[in-house]
Design an enzyme around this catalytic site. Structure first.
Site, PDB file in Angstrom:
ATOM      1  N   TYR A  70      10.057 -46.112 -38.719  1.00 14.77           N
ATOM      2  CA  TYR A  70      10.992 -45.503 -37.780  1.00 14.77           C
ATOM      3  C   TYR A  70      11.803 -44.373 -38.406  1.00 14.77           C
ATOM      4  CZ  TYR A  70      10.683 -49.097 -34.058  1.00 14.77           C
ATOM      5  OH  TYR A  70      10.282 -49.917 -33.030  1.00 14.77           O
ATOM      6  N   GLY A  71      11.863 -44.315 -39.728  1.00 17.86           N
ATOM      7  CA  GLY A  71      12.833 -43.496 -40.441  1.00 17.86           C
ATOM      8  C   GLY A  71      12.916 -42.039 -40.051  1.00 17.86           C
ATOM      9  N   CYS A 113      18.110 -50.199 -46.886  1.00 20.37           N
ATOM     10  CA  CYS A 113      16.806 -50.334 -46.231  1.00 20.37           C
ATOM     11  C   CYS A 113      16.260 -51.686 -46.660  1.00 20.37           C
ATOM     12  CB  CYS A 113      15.846 -49.220 -46.633  1.00 20.37           C
ATOM     13  SG  CYS A 113      14.153 -49.447 -46.014  1.00 20.37           S
ATOM     14  N   THR A 114      15.785 -52.454 -45.709  1.00 24.06           N
ATOM     15  CA  THR A 114      15.387 -53.825 -46.020  1.00 24.06           C
ATOM     16  C   THR A 114      14.083 -53.906 -46.800  1.00 24.06           C
ATOM     17  OG1 THR A 114      14.435 -53.975 -43.787  1.00 24.06           O
ATOM     18  CG2 THR A 114      16.662 -54.857 -44.111  1.00 24.06           C
ATOM     19  N   HIS A 115      13.397 -52.781 -46.981  1.00 18.94           N
ATOM     20  CA  HIS A 115      12.239 -52.752 -47.880  1.00 18.94           C
ATOM     21  C   HIS A 115      12.666 -52.746 -49.350  1.00 18.94           C
ATOM     22  CE1 HIS A 115       9.941 -51.553 -44.342  1.00 18.94           C
ATOM     23  NE2 HIS A 115       8.820 -51.555 -45.041  1.00 18.94           N
ATOM     24  N   ASP A 162      12.437 -55.942 -36.658  1.00 26.63           N
ATOM     25  CA  ASP A 162      12.365 -54.845 -37.616  1.00 26.63           C
ATOM     26  C   ASP A 162      11.222 -53.932 -37.208  1.00 26.63           C
ATOM     27  OD1 ASP A 162      13.207 -53.595 -40.198  1.00 26.63           O
ATOM     28  OD2 ASP A 162      11.131 -53.994 -40.720  1.00 26.63           O
ATOM     29  N   SER A 163      11.290 -52.697 -37.669  1.00 20.65           N
ATOM     30  CA  SER A 163      10.217 -51.754 -37.367  1.00 20.65           C
ATOM     31  C   SER A 163       8.919 -52.139 -38.066  1.00 20.65           C
ATOM     32  CB  SER A 163      10.630 -50.337 -37.780  1.00 20.65           C
ATOM     33  OG  SER A 163      10.917 -50.307 -39.166  1.00 20.65           O
ATOM     34  N   GLU A 176       4.933 -50.329 -48.809  1.00 22.97           N
ATOM     35  CA  GLU A 176       3.993 -50.841 -47.809  1.00 22.97           C
ATOM     36  C   GLU A 176       2.543 -50.714 -48.261  1.00 22.97           C
ATOM     37  OE1 GLU A 176       4.742 -49.754 -43.783  1.00 22.97           O
ATOM     38  OE2 GLU A 176       6.501 -51.073 -43.772  1.00 22.97           O
ATOM     39  N   CYS A 236      17.001 -54.117 -39.376  1.00 21.85           N
ATOM     40  CA  CYS A 236      16.430 -52.803 -39.652  1.00 21.85           C
ATOM     41  C   CYS A 236      17.589 -51.819 -39.676  1.00 21.85           C
ATOM     42  CB  CYS A 236      15.426 -52.429 -38.565  1.00 21.85           C
ATOM     43  SG  CYS A 236      14.766 -50.744 -38.673  1.00 21.85           S
ATOM     44  N   ASN A 237      17.767 -51.135 -40.793  1.00 18.69           N
ATOM     45  CA  ASN A 237      18.883 -50.206 -40.897  1.00 18.69           C
ATOM     46  C   ASN A 237      18.740 -49.019 -39.960  1.00 18.69           C
ATOM     47  OD1 ASN A 237      20.953 -50.757 -43.259  1.00 18.69           O
ATOM     48  ND2 ASN A 237      18.968 -51.531 -43.927  1.00 18.69           N
ATOM     49  N   THR A 238      17.528 -48.504 -39.817  1.00 18.23           N
ATOM     50  CA  THR A 238      17.329 -47.342 -38.954  1.00 18.23           C
ATOM     51  C   THR A 238      17.625 -47.687 -37.501  1.00 18.23           C
ATOM     52  OG1 THR A 238      15.627 -46.521 -40.469  1.00 18.23           O
ATOM     53  CG2 THR A 238      15.710 -45.547 -38.288  1.00 18.23           C
TER      54      THR A 238
END
Length: 271
Positions: free
Chosen positions: A42-43, A192-194, A10-11, A158, A73-75
């Protein structure tokens, strides 16, 4: 052949929510998690930059012995996975596999909507890539997909501000913008995994008839199915239940934040 861990990339931190579900579903395997925290988020980067960063991290995991890497990571899945699968693996790593999080979600989304109207909330990079729109319509052309980018959500999470009262405005704003696109939306995918960390507040914002989907369990179930169908990959995997965490950033900072996403304390090493 030496037994191989499963690589999870993941980023930053978000992929740990997917890793948590994978580890719960498939606890016996060995795993290496890599967060590219030094270069996240990364978005808002270009396709070319995200592809470059993602490939570097995938190759690092390959060098660690991974034959299978999950882009949690979706991006990265939206902007780098296809090129890696079609260009880099056949020419340089024909015995390795890289999987993402978009296709497994698109394959099952039909089971969560009765109105055939789905909302997708993600980073600008994921939304602008149109990856979910294209992938869902490939499997279910009757489903209408409405997208909403949420650029403030990752910074709030974050910085551990996502559950504070100050985050309410940005959470409500993006949810309202999505729902204003169609009154028929009955399923919202957090792409988004966040975003699973926002679930307590999202449950209060969205009407009760709207399902809010996170990807961890979906991806874990898809991986379990993949390993059953691909014995040539599964037989290479190590099964001592070991987990190792790496970051391109500061391990002390990573460890402090990562436990929020993974659900337990962990200790990382420098990439």
């Amino acid at each position: 052949m030496k037994a191989s861990p499963i690589g999870i990339f993941d980023s930053g931190y978000g992929g740990l929510t997917v890793f948590r579900s994978i580890a719960d579903k498939l606890p016996d395997y060995n795993y290496i998690y890599l967060g590219d925290n030094a270069r996240s988020p990364y978005g808002d980067h270009s396709f070319e930059t995200i592809y470059k960063y993602t490939l570097e991290c995938v190759e690092w995991l390959f060098a660690k012995g991974c034959h299978l890497v999950i882009l949690a990571c979706n991006t990265a899945s939206a902007k780098a996975l296809r090129t890696i699968q079609q260009k880099d693996l056949p020419s340089k790593y024909p015995d390795r596999r890289v999987l993402g999080v978009i296709r497994p979600t698109a394959e099952v989304i039909n089971g969560y909507t009765s109105t055939k109207s789905v909302g997708v909330m993600g980073t600008r990079g994921t939304v602008n890539s149109q990856s979910y729109l294209l992938e869902i319509n490939k499997f279910f052309p009757e489903i209408k997909v409405y997208q909403q980018s949420c650029p403030m959500w990752v910074p709030l999470i974050e910085n551990n501000e996502h559950l504070q009262p100050g985050a309410d405005f940005f959470i409500s704003e993006y949810c309202d913008q999505l729902l204003n696109q169609s009154a028929a939306i009955d399923c919202v995918l957090l792409a988004c995994t966040h975003y699973p960390l926002l679930m307590p507040k999202l449950r209060n914002v969205f009407p009760s008839h709207i399902s809010v989907l996170t990807q961890g369990e979906i991806v874990a179930n898809s991986l379990a199915d993949y390993l059953k169908r691909h014995s040539e990959i599964e037989e290479k995997l190590a099964k001592q239940g070991e987990r190792h965490f790496y970051t391109s950033g500061d391990p002390a900072v990573f460890d402090e934040h990562a436990s929020i996403f993974f659900g337990e304390p962990l200790k990382s090493d420098k990439m």
